[in-house]
Design a protein around this motif. Structure first.
Motif, PDB file in Angstrom:
ATOM      1  N   UNK A   1      26.044  65.821  97.704  1.00 43.73           N
ATOM      2  CA  UNK A   1      24.907  65.707  98.599  1.00 43.73           C
ATOM      3  C   UNK A   1      23.944  66.855  98.322  1.00 43.73           C
ATOM      4  N   UNK A   2      23.301  66.754  97.169  1.00 37.57           N
ATOM      5  CA  UNK A   2      22.457  67.854  96.729  1.00 37.57           C
ATOM      6  C   UNK A   2      21.271  68.092  97.642  1.00 37.57           C
TER       7      UNK A   2
ATOM      8  N   UNK B   1      22.209  71.499  86.890  1.00 39.91           N
ATOM      9  CA  UNK B   1      22.428  70.276  86.119  1.00 39.91           C
ATOM     10  C   UNK B   1      21.530  70.382  84.886  1.00 39.91           C
ATOM     11  N   UNK B   2      21.640  69.407  84.008  1.00 35.96           N
ATOM     12  CA  UNK B   2      20.863  69.565  82.774  1.00 35.96           C
ATOM     13  C   UNK B   2      19.356  69.490  83.025  1.00 35.96           C
ATOM     14  N   UNK B   3      18.991  68.937  84.188  1.00 35.19           N
ATOM     15  CA  UNK B   3      17.554  68.849  84.480  1.00 35.19           C
ATOM     16  C   UNK B   3      16.966  70.183  84.923  1.00 35.19           C
TER      17      UNK B   3
ATOM     18  N   UNK C   1      28.608  79.227  83.748  1.00 31.43           N
ATOM     19  CA  UNK C   1      28.160  77.884  84.100  1.00 31.43           C
ATOM     20  C   UNK C   1      27.613  77.154  82.883  1.00 31.43           C
ATOM     21  N   UNK C   2      26.842  77.838  82.078  1.00 31.62           N
ATOM     22  CA  UNK C   2      26.227  77.165  80.937  1.00 31.62           C
ATOM     23  C   UNK C   2      27.273  76.796  79.885  1.00 31.62           C
TER      24      UNK C   2
ATOM     25  N   UNK D   1      28.085  71.798  78.666  1.00 30.85           N
ATOM     26  CA  UNK D   1      27.777  70.485  79.220  1.00 30.85           C
ATOM     27  C   UNK D   1      26.334  70.399  79.721  1.00 30.85           C
ATOM     28  N   UNK D   2      25.908  71.417  80.450  1.00 31.88           N
ATOM     29  CA  UNK D   2      24.596  71.316  81.093  1.00 31.88           C
ATOM     30  C   UNK D   2      23.448  71.670  80.150  1.00 31.88           C
ATOM     31  N   UNK D   3      23.788  72.264  79.032  1.00 35.62           N
ATOM     32  CA  UNK D   3      22.712  72.710  78.145  1.00 35.62           C
ATOM     33  C   UNK D   3      22.272  71.548  77.269  1.00 35.62           C
TER      34      UNK D   3
END
Lengths: 147, 931
Positions: free
Chosen positions: B334-335, B369-371, B402-403, B409-411
């Motif tokens: 629930x961002x 997230x990647x965005x 995190x990165x 994953x998110x990069x």
């Protein structure tokens, strides 16, 4: 469940140590030292929580509060509510205040047995049993009247 | 006197506990005098404790307990028996001292005198004095072991219905430990405990019993689903916050198991949350909603509103908990909740309280997230620059973690991330050099498309002389130097890089980092020489065929960008005029001047690597001077030239061999070969080893001498060959070594390498195949992304294996603690489902499971009834009756009938539990309540 209750002074000297699951003495000493190291580094007027995952494993929390020269520390798991634990600490301190009329560190130092008796009336086997300080005082007075 | 019985004088002048405390306080802190005082006191205590006078014994024991508990004075186990002895004293105060000593010092698993307490505890549990009983209960829960639990269960059972509420609530609390130690006690006591759950009982009793169920439910919630109606009643009727907190906690565990339950409780919980003034209870409601009732959007909205109140509160505790709750909401996808409170979260990043700052940071990172990763990292970096060093470091650590999660994953945009890493390394307080180093190198190996940018970033780092002053950045410089050398073919200006790698300030680096610098210089040099040769050789056909094929293999998986880059390098960066004889000579001289002194370095790494480079120069330099590499001389020289170009080619090939990432577990995957003895003591080999070592070291120094003094090229050449032919001789040696020792170091490396040295032991074929497949997958991925030509691809050569390992580790760790909970829940289910089978008292987990699988018919029926109403998981699939499935969809009325029928049937059986009937009568409430 409450895992342990510790009272220590601002020099790191333990005044009451009660773990509700058996801990060997060396382990107790180590925990007290580690907790003290964290507590004395914390500023005033900050939150009363400390992350203790590294000491007790995940899911275990610690709240503390400073009363004059003493740190009161409660260690507990996810079955307890953090804020309720702070309230319970207040109950504990209030009870001592009533029993010793204006409790100070010396009272805790010289009343080893009685402080344990008070704590035992509030918590049994890690479970909160009594949250009314007057009830606890009543029971403690009865006990001290017994020969 | 010590060890003897205490004299009259002793008893007259025995020191009290207060005396001991006073004495200790007089000792200056930290001095030896306090420990001397303690040991003197302990001597006294040892004497006094043997007294037959209970008062004297009690005082001695009390002193000992004090010294043990707060001064860690002594191992107290020797006094255990004295505690037992004193516990039988008629005086309550003595008894209290004895039991306090027991509960503070007895280890339930090892103290064997606990058994001797059984009788005394039983006596006290039935004492008319409530404080005796309460003391016994408290002691019992402190030192409970399976024997004690078994022996005292009947006494506890009696206390569960006593009219003395003061005792009953303590008995209920003590039951928890007894259940844990002796799960069969559940069969005896559970009914009575459930009876105490009625909401009209005294509030203290209710508090105790709800507390007990909270503990039990946390461990294994499923068994307590049938009690949901009782809990619901309490939730609705009770007004005591302590009780409500626990009940809400119970529902937090039960609701996820039964969707209809969530539907019922969500409303009252929201009501409580809105109404209550107690922050603790309000927070518990919030937590329950966001963890267990997150599918009810309106409830979550209300909870997030409450969280916002917490975040706006001045109380740092509420702010902290609010952030924690928000993190849970974010976790449940629930961002919006986090975004709604974004400004508060970001504000919390600059709070005075470290807890709050960290929690806010964690929350911010959970939003990544990647965005938005680029935006968030930008915000955090600006924040890090403003923060104190400690928190700044914390922020950088979080970003890196995190990165890099799940292999970046998110990069998405690796060019950005690589530049960002370079930027982070330059932050003054950055102490994460090591992590940045690892990631830079890791990305270099995993993400081919990022290499061009990586080389740029590395160049910026390497050529900046200001960076040498900060020791924290040295690991990053090592990575930058390595990248510069490894991917030199992507560099625009190798000459500039060489100057950077050899700049005087490199002397500030640690030897290991400096070693990397020299090795990189070696790579740059060999590349320049090779390029020079290539430009001057005319056509490729005159070169060894091995080289040409290797070239094709190497360039095959190259991405377009890299090829572009290579072209660019060759056409722009390495304009033929750059690789003139003069420029090469200049380069060689530069290296020789700078590395020459290092050949005498004390540090072996530096010395050896410098010698390597100098050796190459010695071999090559005269030829360049002669110009024989230009192929314009006679046949004889041409032959010589061919030999040295071959060497350079070989060196260059060896260095430009692709390095792949290695799985952390690759070593573990190697099976230990049959003949290998690992555990044998090899001490007696020492003599032999000493003999072997000696000649080895002398031969080593001989080689060194040759290198240092030797002027003849051939000597250098032979040495050089040793160093520079990993693809032939040393490779085969290595392969032989591997074959002999069965080691397979580079399990996760690219398959290309495996083609080169294909004499790996065949015993590891399956693993090799697995790696091959992984390699193929990598290739496919690369090719796919090449076709798409959209973003840099992520190479993930080891996804499955690592996760599998972790999962296994977790389940193994989780198994043991579940053991007891499983037994308890088994017993609870038996009791709640009115199982008549009197099962054996000591069952292992496996036998329990077995029993569950082959349930007796009567029990199975009951469970079926339950399945239809409660969808009791686990039992549904064990259904053996053909009508089971249909029944599931039948109306609850019929269920009820059936249930009644079963109850009747059941009542015919001889029941062990008296309360069976009562419970069975309650049970049908569940379907009504739930449907």
């Amino acid at each position: 469940m409450i895992r342990g209750v510790i009272i220590m002074n601002d020099q790191g000297k333990p005044r009451l140590v009660k773990f509700y699951e058996f801990q060997p003495m060396e382990k107790q000493q180590e925990l007290i030292r580690s907790i003290y190291r964290i507590l004395c580094s914390r500023a005033e007027n900050v939150s009363n929580f400390v992350k203790v995952d590294s000491l007790f494993g995940p899911d275990v929390r610690l709240v503390y509060k400073t009363y004059a020269t003493l740190y009161f520390v409660f260690i507990f798991d996810s079955s307890e509510n953090e804020l309720a634990m702070l309230d319970l600490m207040q109950v504990f301190v209030e009870t001592m205040d009533k029993c010793f009329s204006n409790v100070c560190e010396l009272d805790v130092v010289f009343n080893f047995n009685k402080v344990h008796t008070i704590l035992d009336e509030i918590i049994l086997g890690g479970q909160v049993l009594e949250t009314s300080s007057s009830q606890v005082v009543k029971a403690v007075e009865e006990i001290s009247r017994l020969s | 006197m010590a060890g003897g019985a205490p004299s009259l004088m002793d008893s007259l002048f025995q020191r009290s506990l207060d005396d001991i405390i006073r004495g200790l306080r007089l000792c200056p802190p930290g001095s030896d005098s306090s420990s001397a005082f303690i040991s003197r006191s302990l001597d006294e205590i040892r004497r006094e404790i043997k007294s037959t006078d209970p008062q004297m014994k009690a005082t001695a024991l009390s002193k000992l307990t004090y010294l043990h508990s707060l001064h860690a004075a002594d191992d107290m186990s020797w006094a255990a028996f004295h505690s037992v002895e004193l516990s039988s004293s008629a005086a309550h105060s003595h008894k209290r001292i004895a039991f306090l000593s027991a509960s503070l010092s007895f280890d339930p698993s090892t103290t064997d005198v606990i058994l001797l307490l059984t009788h005394q505890l039983r006596k006290d549990l039935s004492s008319p004095n409530v404080h005796d009983v309460s003391l016994a209960l408290s002691t019992l829960s402190s030192i409970c072991n399976p024997d004690l639990a078994r022996d005292l269960t009947p006494d506890l059972f009696t206390l569960l219905t006593t009219t003395k509420l003061f005792v009953r609530k303590k008995a209920i609390a003590a039951v928890l430990r007894v259940f844990e130690q002796y799960p069969d006690a559940v069969r005896v006591c559970f009914k009575r405990i459930v009876e105490n759950l009625e909401s009209d009982v005294d509030i203290e009793i209710l508090s105790a019993v709800v507390g007990l169920f909270c503990e039990l439910t946390v461990k294994e919630p499923r068994s307590y689903l049938p009690l949901a109606p009782q809990f619901y009643k309490i939730l609705v009727d009770c007004r005591n916050n302590w009780v409500l907190i626990k009940v809400v906690k119970i529902f937090a565990k039960l609701a996820p198991l039964e969707p209809r339950l969530g539907k019922r409780v969500v409303e009252p919980i929201c009501e409580h949350m809105g109404r209550t003034g107690a922050k603790s209870f309000a927070f518990e409601c919030v937590r329950t909603i966001v963890t267990s009732l997150s599918e009810y959007d309106s409830a979550v909205k209300l909870a997030v509103g409450k969280i916002r109140e917490f975040l706006l509160d001045d109380d740092p505790n509420l702010k902290y908990l609010g952030l924690q709750a928000l993190a849970i909401v974010a976790h449940e996808k629930n961002m919006w909740a986090v975004l709604e409170n974004k400004e508060l979260v970001v504000k919390a990043l600059s709070d005075v309280d470290v807890n709050i700052k960290l929690e806010a940071l964690r929350l911010v990172m959970s939003m990544v997230s990647e965005d938005n990763v680029m935006e968030i990292c930008r915000i955090l970096i600006t924040h890090a620059l403003k923060s104190d060093p400690e928190f700044c470091d914390e922020i950088l650590g979080f970003i890196l973690l995190t990165c890099a999660r799940n292999v970046y994953d998110v990069v998405f945009d690796f060019d950005w991330y690589v530049s960002f890493l370079g930027e982070m390394a330059r932050i003054p307080h950055c102490q994460r050099g090591r992590e940045i180093e690892i990631q830079l190198v890791d990305i270099g190996m995993r993400v081919k498309d990022a290499r061009a940018q990586l080389v740029n970033v590395a160049r910026e780092l390497v050529i900046d002389p200001a960076l040498f002053g900060n020791p924290f950045i040295h690991p990053v410089l090592a990575a930058a130097a390595w990248i510069s050398g490894e991917y030199i073919e992507l560099s625009r200006n190798p000459f500039e890089l060489m100057e950077a790698l050899l700049q005087p300030r490199t002397s500030l680096l640690t030897p290991s980092v400096r070693g990397v610098y020299i090795q990189s210089a070696f790579k740059v040099l060999s590349f320049c020489l090779y390029s020079y040769l290539k430009l001057n050789r005319g056509d490729a056909s005159s070169y060894p065929s091995a080289l040409t094929t290797d070239e094709t293999v190497a360039s095959e998986p190259l991405s377009d960008t890299e090829l572009d880059n290579q072209d660019m390098v060759i056409t722009h960066g390495m304009m033929p005029h750059n690789f003139t004889r003069e420029s090469i000579m200049g380069l060689v001289n530069l290296v020789e001047i700078n590395l020459g002194p290092l050949a005498g370095s004390n540090e072996v790494e530096i010395q050896e690597r410098a010698s390597n480079v100098l050796g190459l120069i010695k071999l090559i330099k005269p030829k360049i001077i002669l110009g024989c590499l230009d192929q314009s001389e006679g046949e004889k020289i041409k032959g010589e030239a061919k030999a040295s170009t071959e060497i350079i080619t070989l060196i260059f090939d060896a260095l430009s061999e692709e390095l792949g990432p290695v799985s952390l577990n690759s070593q573990e995957r190697v099976a230990i070969p049959d003949g290998l003895v690992l555990k044998e003591n090899l001490d007696d080999l020492e003599a032999i080893c000493g003999d072997i070592k000696l000649p080895l070291s002398t031969s080593f120094s001989l080689v060194k001498h040759q290198l240092m003094d030797g002027t003849r090229i051939s000597e250098c050449q032979s040495h050089k060959e040793e160093e520079s032919e990993p693809s032939t001789e040393s490779m085969s040696l290595l392969a032989e070594h591997r074959k002999r020792h069965g080691l397979y170091y580079l399990g996760g490396s690219e398959n290309k390498e495996m083609v080169i040295s294909n004499d790996y032991p065949p015993a590891h074929d399956p693993q090799g195949k697995a790696i091959d497949e992984a390699g193929d997958l990598v290739k496919q991925l690369t090719e796919q992304s090449l076709v798409l030509k959209k973003k840099p691809n992520q190479v993930k050569p080891r996804p499955v294996v690592v996760k599998l390992d972790d999962g296994e580790g977790l389940s193994a760790a989780a198994k043991t603690p579940e053991f007891k909970a499983d037994l308890i829940s088994g017993a609870v289910q038996d009791v709640l489902l009115s199982n008549e089978t009197t099962s054996s008292t000591s069952r292992s987990k496996s036998s329990k499971k077995k029993e569950m699988d082959n349930l007796p018919e009567s029990k199975n029926n009951i469970i079926e009834a339950d399945t239809s109403t409660l969808s009791f998981p686990g039992s549904g699939r064990r259904k053996q009756h053909t009508h089971g499935k249909e029944r599931k969809h039948q109306s609850s009325v019929k269920n009820k009938e059936e249930r009644d029928h079963k109850d009747k049937q059941k009542s015919k059986h001889k029941s062990r539990q008296r309360a069976d009937g009562a419970l069975a009568a309650q049970s049908p409430v569940i379907p009504d309540f739930l449907l």
